[in-house]
Write a protein that holds these residues in place. Structure first.
Motif, PDB file in Angstrom:
ATOM      1  N   ARG A  38       0.715  -1.168   0.031  1.00 57.07           N
ATOM      2  CA  ARG A  38      -0.159   0.104  -0.003  1.00 57.07           C
ATOM      3  C   ARG A  38       0.782   1.219   0.145  1.00 57.07           C
ATOM      4  NH1 ARG A  38      -5.261  -1.379   1.450  1.00 57.07           N
ATOM      5  NH2 ARG A  38      -5.501  -3.496   2.274  1.00 57.07           N
ATOM      6  N   ASN A  54      -0.028   5.637  -0.009  1.00 56.23           N
ATOM      7  CA  ASN A  54      -0.785   6.724  -0.145  1.00 56.23           C
ATOM      8  C   ASN A  54       0.006   7.904  -0.446  1.00 56.23           C
ATOM      9  OD1 ASN A  54      -2.600   4.813   1.727  1.00 56.23           O
ATOM     10  ND2 ASN A  54      -3.931   6.158   0.343  1.00 56.23           N
ATOM     11  N   SER A 109       0.437  12.514  -0.975  1.00 53.95           N
ATOM     12  CA  SER A 109      -0.078  13.632  -0.733  1.00 53.95           C
ATOM     13  C   SER A 109       0.772  14.649  -1.726  1.00 53.95           C
ATOM     14  CB  SER A 109       0.377  14.068   0.588  1.00 53.95           C
ATOM     15  OG  SER A 109       0.072  15.480   0.752  1.00 53.95           O
ATOM     16  N   THR A 114      -4.976   4.512 -15.691  1.00 50.37           N
ATOM     17  CA  THR A 114      -4.484   4.652 -14.341  1.00 50.37           C
ATOM     18  C   THR A 114      -4.101   3.398 -13.702  1.00 50.37           C
ATOM     19  OG1 THR A 114      -6.928   4.093 -13.894  1.00 50.37           O
ATOM     20  CG2 THR A 114      -6.134   6.538 -13.806  1.00 50.37           C
ATOM     21  N   LYS A 171      -5.433   6.060  -7.925  1.00 46.87           N
ATOM     22  CA  LYS A 171      -6.867   6.204  -7.507  1.00 46.87           C
ATOM     23  C   LYS A 171      -6.900   7.674  -6.915  1.00 46.87           C
ATOM     24  CE  LYS A 171      -8.587   1.633  -6.979  1.00 46.87           C
ATOM     25  NZ  LYS A 171      -9.385   0.717  -6.009  1.00 46.87           N
ATOM     26  N   LYS A 172      -7.089   8.457  -7.624  1.00 46.64           N
ATOM     27  CA  LYS A 172      -7.150  10.067  -7.252  1.00 46.64           C
ATOM     28  C   LYS A 172      -8.023  10.256  -5.915  1.00 46.64           C
ATOM     29  CE  LYS A 172      -7.545  14.753  -8.972  1.00 46.64           C
ATOM     30  NZ  LYS A 172      -7.835  15.569 -10.118  1.00 46.64           N
ATOM     31  N   SER A 173      -9.181   9.690  -6.095  1.00 49.78           N
ATOM     32  CA  SER A 173     -10.290   9.615  -4.960  1.00 49.78           C
ATOM     33  C   SER A 173      -9.670   9.181  -3.716  1.00 49.78           C
ATOM     34  CB  SER A 173     -11.680   9.150  -5.410  1.00 49.78           C
ATOM     35  OG  SER A 173     -11.362   7.904  -5.601  1.00 49.78           O
ATOM     36  N   GLU A 174      -8.871   8.515  -3.813  1.00 50.40           N
ATOM     37  CA  GLU A 174      -8.399   7.729  -2.653  1.00 50.40           C
ATOM     38  C   GLU A 174      -6.925   8.211  -2.431  1.00 50.40           C
ATOM     39  OE1 GLU A 174     -10.961   3.529  -3.444  1.00 50.40           O
ATOM     40  OE2 GLU A 174      -8.700   3.516  -2.949  1.00 50.40           O
ATOM     41  N   THR A 175      -6.435   8.737  -3.116  1.00 49.93           N
ATOM     42  CA  THR A 175      -4.823   9.325  -3.135  1.00 49.93           C
ATOM     43  C   THR A 175      -4.125   8.097  -3.093  1.00 49.93           C
ATOM     44  OG1 THR A 175      -5.101  10.172  -0.733  1.00 49.93           O
ATOM     45  CG2 THR A 175      -5.431  11.741  -2.274  1.00 49.93           C
ATOM     46  N   SER A 176      -4.459   6.995  -3.732  1.00 54.33           N
ATOM     47  CA  SER A 176      -3.510   6.047  -3.274  1.00 54.33           C
ATOM     48  C   SER A 176      -2.852   5.240  -4.826  1.00 54.33           C
ATOM     49  CB  SER A 176      -4.363   4.825  -3.088  1.00 54.33           C
ATOM     50  OG  SER A 176      -5.420   4.224  -4.009  1.00 54.33           O
ATOM     51  N   HIS A 179      -1.729   1.679  -4.964  1.00 58.24           N
ATOM     52  CA  HIS A 179      -1.052   0.418  -4.272  1.00 58.24           C
ATOM     53  C   HIS A 179      -0.564  -0.628  -5.411  1.00 58.24           C
ATOM     54  CE1 HIS A 179      -3.047   1.868  -0.868  1.00 58.24           C
ATOM     55  NE2 HIS A 179      -4.172   1.444  -1.127  1.00 58.24           N
TER      56      HIS A 179
END
Lengths: 117, 110
Positions: B22, B24, B26, B55, B68-73, B75
């Motif tokens: 995982r 994430n 910023s 993506t 995944k932009k919405s999850e700022t992830s 993985h």
């Protein structure tokens, strides 16, 4: 193409000494970055050179310095070594192409393992 | 400012099982994201990178990652772990410089 080479691979120094590490980038690459890797802190950015000019600098004391030569080869120097400077020092090169810098991939050398006694 | 957080400094999976590492991020600007792998006594090797476009990014050695932009992830996954996948994995985001996560050590259990 040959990869990024770093010399020496291993180095043992004592506190108070100074050390110079060398990095030869991939042919044609103009950007060279240096990182310090330790188990506790992970990879920490030292500085980046492009066309013989320092372009970015991390949060390290002035004892850490570097330079880049006209053939893109780079050296980093650490003066007045401390025990905490023991680490793997990684060099990475990238093309540094204008307008593409943000997507540049960095290619890493094998590192120089510095031990300070 | 940019940064990445890798959840889990150590992950163990059985050989043949799914690998999920995982990351994430910023970032105040559209991120450029990378995954690197480091084998013992070696430098870092690029697995894959996301810049723009699709993506789901496929990399070397069967690894892939989904931005995944919405999850700022971002993985990293691999459907079936192999013993040779045992290594340290680093997620990174590119701003003016590279910002690396603290790494995830992957152990593969035979």
């Amino acid at each position: 193409k040959a990869g990024v080479t770093q010399t020496p691979r291993y180095l043992i120094k004592t506190r108070g000494q100074q050390v110079t590490l060398s990095c030869s980038p991939i042919s044609g690459h103009r950007s060279v970055s240096w990182y310090q890797q330790t188990p506790g802190q992970g990879l920490q950015f030292l500085f980046e050179y492009f066309s013989e000019t320092q372009r970015n600098k991390g949060n390290f004391p002035g004892r850490f310095s570097g330079r880049q030569f006209s053939n893109s080869r780079s050296e980093m120097n650490v003066s007045t070594l401390e025990l905490g400077d023991s680490a793997l020092y990684l060099c990475a090169s990238s093309p540094g192409l204008a307008g593409a810098r943000a997507t540049d991939t960095q290619y890493f050398g094998p590192g120089t393992r510095l031990t300070v006694l | 400012a940019q940064s990445v957080t890798q959840l889990g400094s150590h992950v163990s999976v059985s050989e043949g099982a799914l690998v999920l590492l995982r990351c994430n991020y910023s970032s105040s600007v559209p991120p450029y994201l990378f995954w690197y792998v480091q084998y013992p006594n070696q430098g870092l090797q690029l697995l894959l990178k996301y810049t723009t476009g699709a993506t789901l990014v496929k990399g070397i050695n069967g690894f892939e990652a989904e931005f995944k932009k919405s999850e700022t992830s971002f993985h990293l996954t691999k459907p079936s772990a192999h013993m040779s996948d045992a290594a340290e994995y680093f997620c990174a985001v590119r701003g003016g410089q590279f910002y690396f996560g603290t790494g995830t050590s992957l152990t593969v259990i035979p």
